[in-house]
Design a protein around this motif. Sequence first.
Motif, PDB file in Angstrom:
ATOM      1  N   ALA A 184      -8.129   6.203  13.203  1.00 18.06           N
ATOM      2  CA  ALA A 184      -6.712   6.334  12.889  1.00 18.06           C
ATOM      3  C   ALA A 184      -6.128   7.426  13.781  1.00 18.06           C
ATOM      4  CB  ALA A 184      -6.533   6.695  11.415  1.00 18.06           C
ATOM      5  N   PHE A 203     -12.818   5.394   4.772  1.00 21.08           N
ATOM      6  CA  PHE A 203     -11.448   5.396   4.300  1.00 21.08           C
ATOM      7  C   PHE A 203     -11.237   6.655   3.476  1.00 21.08           C
ATOM      8  CE2 PHE A 203      -9.870   1.082   5.224  1.00 21.08           C
ATOM      9  CZ  PHE A 203     -11.040   0.497   5.664  1.00 21.08           C
ATOM     10  N   GLN A 243      -8.442   8.490   0.318  1.00 18.86           N
ATOM     11  CA  GLN A 243      -7.316   8.324  -0.595  1.00 18.86           C
ATOM     12  C   GLN A 243      -6.928   9.677  -1.158  1.00 18.86           C
ATOM     13  OE1 GLN A 243      -7.926   5.425  -3.702  1.00 18.86           O
ATOM     14  NE2 GLN A 243      -5.720   5.206  -3.999  1.00 18.86           N
ATOM     15  N   LYS A 262      -1.427   8.551  -3.301  1.00 18.46           N
ATOM     16  CA  LYS A 262      -1.244   7.747  -2.095  1.00 18.46           C
ATOM     17  C   LYS A 262      -2.210   6.580  -2.076  1.00 18.46           C
ATOM     18  CE  LYS A 262       0.534  11.461   0.837  1.00 18.46           C
ATOM     19  NZ  LYS A 262       0.414  12.139   2.160  1.00 18.46           N
ATOM     20  N   GLU A 263      -1.908   5.617  -1.223  1.00 17.05           N
ATOM     21  CA  GLU A 263      -2.787   4.473  -1.074  1.00 17.05           C
ATOM     22  C   GLU A 263      -4.003   4.849  -0.217  1.00 17.05           C
ATOM     23  OE1 GLU A 263       0.519   0.876  -1.355  1.00 17.05           O
ATOM     24  OE2 GLU A 263      -0.580   1.228   0.497  1.00 17.05           O
ATOM     25  N   ARG A 264      -5.050   4.092  -0.421  1.00 17.73           N
ATOM     26  CA  ARG A 264      -6.234   4.291   0.401  1.00 17.73           C
ATOM     27  C   ARG A 264      -5.905   3.912   1.843  1.00 17.73           C
ATOM     28  NH1 ARG A 264     -11.950   2.409  -1.998  1.00 17.73           N
ATOM     29  NH2 ARG A 264     -10.925   3.508  -3.726  1.00 17.73           N
ATOM     30  N   GLU A 265      -6.387   4.736   2.776  1.00 16.59           N
ATOM     31  CA  GLU A 265      -6.067   4.493   4.173  1.00 16.59           C
ATOM     32  C   GLU A 265      -7.316   4.538   5.038  1.00 16.59           C
ATOM     33  OE1 GLU A 265      -3.433   7.509   5.680  1.00 16.59           O
ATOM     34  OE2 GLU A 265      -4.920   9.105   5.493  1.00 16.59           O
TER      35      GLU A 265
END
Length: 124
Positions: free
Chosen positions: A61, A37, A39, A43-46
Amino acid sequence: QVQLVESGGGLVQAGGSLRLSCVASRRTFSNYAMGWFRQAPGKEREFVTAISRNRMRTYYADSVKDRFTISRDNAKNTVYLQMNSLKLEDTAVYYCAAADRSIVGADMREYSYWGQGTQVTVSS
Protein backbone atom coordinates in the motif's frame (compact mmCIF):
# COMPACT_ATOMS: atom_id res chain seq x y z
CA GLN A 1 -7.58 -25.82 6.13
CA VAL A 2 -4.77 -23.46 7.05
CA GLN A 3 -4.41 -22.01 10.51
CA LEU A 4 -2.48 -18.76 10.83
CA VAL A 5 -1.07 -17.39 14.06
CA GLU A 6 0.36 -13.89 14.25
CA SER A 7 2.78 -12.62 16.85
CA GLY A 8 5.14 -9.73 17.46
CA GLY A 9 2.70 -6.93 18.05
CA GLY A 10 3.03 -4.50 20.92
CA LEU A 11 3.51 -0.91 21.99
CA VAL A 12 6.21 1.14 20.28
CA GLN A 13 7.07 4.81 20.07
CA ALA A 14 6.67 6.71 16.85
CA GLY A 15 9.75 6.24 14.70
CA GLY A 16 10.41 2.81 16.13
CA SER A 17 10.28 -0.64 14.60
CA LEU A 18 8.47 -3.93 15.05
CA ARG A 19 8.57 -7.25 13.27
CA LEU A 20 5.43 -9.29 13.00
CA SER A 21 5.44 -13.00 12.30
CA CYS A 22 2.72 -15.27 11.04
CA VAL A 23 3.15 -19.03 11.26
CA ALA A 24 1.01 -21.31 9.12
CA SER A 25 -0.06 -24.78 10.12
CA ARG A 26 0.21 -26.41 6.72
CA ARG A 27 3.32 -28.00 5.32
CA THR A 28 2.13 -26.79 1.93
CA PHE A 29 2.63 -23.20 3.04
CA SER A 30 4.73 -22.61 -0.08
CA ASN A 31 1.60 -23.11 -2.19
CA TYR A 32 -0.02 -19.99 -0.76
CA ALA A 33 0.48 -16.36 -1.55
CA MET A 34 0.39 -14.36 1.66
CA GLY A 35 -0.76 -10.92 2.68
CA TRP A 36 -0.98 -8.57 5.63
CA PHE A 37 -3.97 -6.39 6.37
CA ARG A 38 -4.76 -4.05 9.22
CA GLN A 39 -7.82 -2.59 10.88
CA ALA A 40 -7.82 0.53 12.99
CA PRO A 41 -10.64 1.29 15.44
CA GLY A 42 -13.70 2.52 13.62
CA LYS A 43 -12.20 1.87 10.20
CA GLU A 44 -12.47 -0.82 7.59
CA ARG A 45 -9.83 -3.46 7.19
CA GLU A 46 -7.24 -2.36 4.67
CA PHE A 47 -4.51 -3.96 2.61
CA VAL A 48 -0.94 -3.48 3.75
CA THR A 49 1.25 -5.78 1.68
CA ALA A 50 1.39 -9.14 -0.11
CA ILE A 51 3.99 -11.58 -1.35
CA SER A 52 3.80 -14.27 -4.01
CA ARG A 53 4.35 -17.86 -3.02
CA ASN A 54 7.78 -17.96 -4.67
CA ARG A 55 8.81 -14.67 -2.98
CA MET A 56 9.54 -13.05 -6.32
CA ARG A 57 6.78 -10.45 -6.22
CA THR A 58 5.66 -8.11 -3.50
CA TYR A 59 3.03 -5.38 -3.31
CA TYR A 60 2.63 -2.54 -0.86
CA ALA A 61 0.00 0.00 0.00
CA ASP A 62 1.24 3.50 -0.69
CA SER A 63 0.91 4.36 2.98
CA VAL A 64 3.57 1.84 4.00
CA LYS A 65 5.83 1.76 0.95
CA ASP A 66 9.52 2.28 1.82
CA ARG A 67 8.78 1.70 5.52
CA PHE A 68 7.42 -1.85 5.67
CA THR A 69 8.91 -5.01 4.21
CA ILE A 70 7.20 -8.35 3.72
CA SER A 71 9.19 -11.55 3.50
CA ARG A 72 8.65 -15.26 3.91
CA ASP A 73 10.56 -18.34 4.88
CA ASN A 74 8.84 -21.31 3.29
CA ALA A 75 11.01 -23.74 5.24
CA LYS A 76 9.59 -22.30 8.47
CA ASN A 77 6.02 -21.81 7.21
CA THR A 78 6.34 -18.19 8.24
CA VAL A 79 5.66 -14.80 6.73
CA TYR A 80 7.11 -11.66 8.28
CA LEU A 81 6.27 -8.00 8.29
CA GLN A 82 9.15 -5.69 9.19
CA MET A 83 7.77 -2.29 10.12
CA ASN A 84 10.14 0.66 10.38
CA SER A 85 9.62 4.38 10.97
CA LEU A 86 6.27 3.65 12.57
CA LYS A 87 3.71 6.41 12.70
CA LEU A 88 0.72 7.00 14.94
CA GLU A 89 -1.56 6.13 12.05
CA ASP A 90 -0.03 2.65 11.84
CA THR A 91 -1.87 1.75 15.05
CA ALA A 92 -4.19 -1.15 14.23
CA VAL A 93 -4.80 -4.85 14.56
CA TYR A 94 -2.67 -6.57 11.95
CA TYR A 95 -3.88 -9.73 10.26
CA CYS A 96 -2.08 -12.14 8.01
CA ALA A 97 -3.97 -14.00 5.35
CA ALA A 98 -3.35 -16.81 2.88
CA ALA A 99 -4.56 -17.20 -0.68
CA ASP A 100 -4.48 -20.50 -2.56
CA ARG A 101 -2.78 -19.04 -5.61
CA SER A 102 0.65 -17.98 -6.76
CA ILE A 103 0.13 -14.25 -6.66
CA VAL A 104 -2.33 -12.18 -4.70
CA GLY A 105 -3.06 -8.52 -4.20
CA ALA A 106 -5.22 -6.16 -2.21
CA ASP A 107 -8.61 -7.77 -2.72
CA MET A 108 -9.65 -9.44 0.53
CA ARG A 109 -11.95 -11.78 -1.39
CA GLU A 110 -8.90 -13.53 -2.83
CA TYR A 111 -7.83 -14.73 0.61
CA SER A 112 -9.25 -17.92 2.05
CA TYR A 113 -7.62 -18.03 5.47
CA TRP A 114 -7.08 -15.41 8.15
CA GLY A 115 -5.26 -15.19 11.43
CA GLN A 116 -6.73 -13.81 14.63
CA GLY A 117 -4.69 -10.62 14.49
CA THR A 118 -2.05 -8.95 16.61
CA GLN A 119 -2.32 -5.45 18.06
CA VAL A 120 0.21 -2.79 17.11
CA THR A 121 0.04 0.47 19.02
CA VAL A 122 2.26 3.40 18.13
CA SER A 123 2.57 6.11 20.76
CA SER A 124 3.87 9.67 20.53
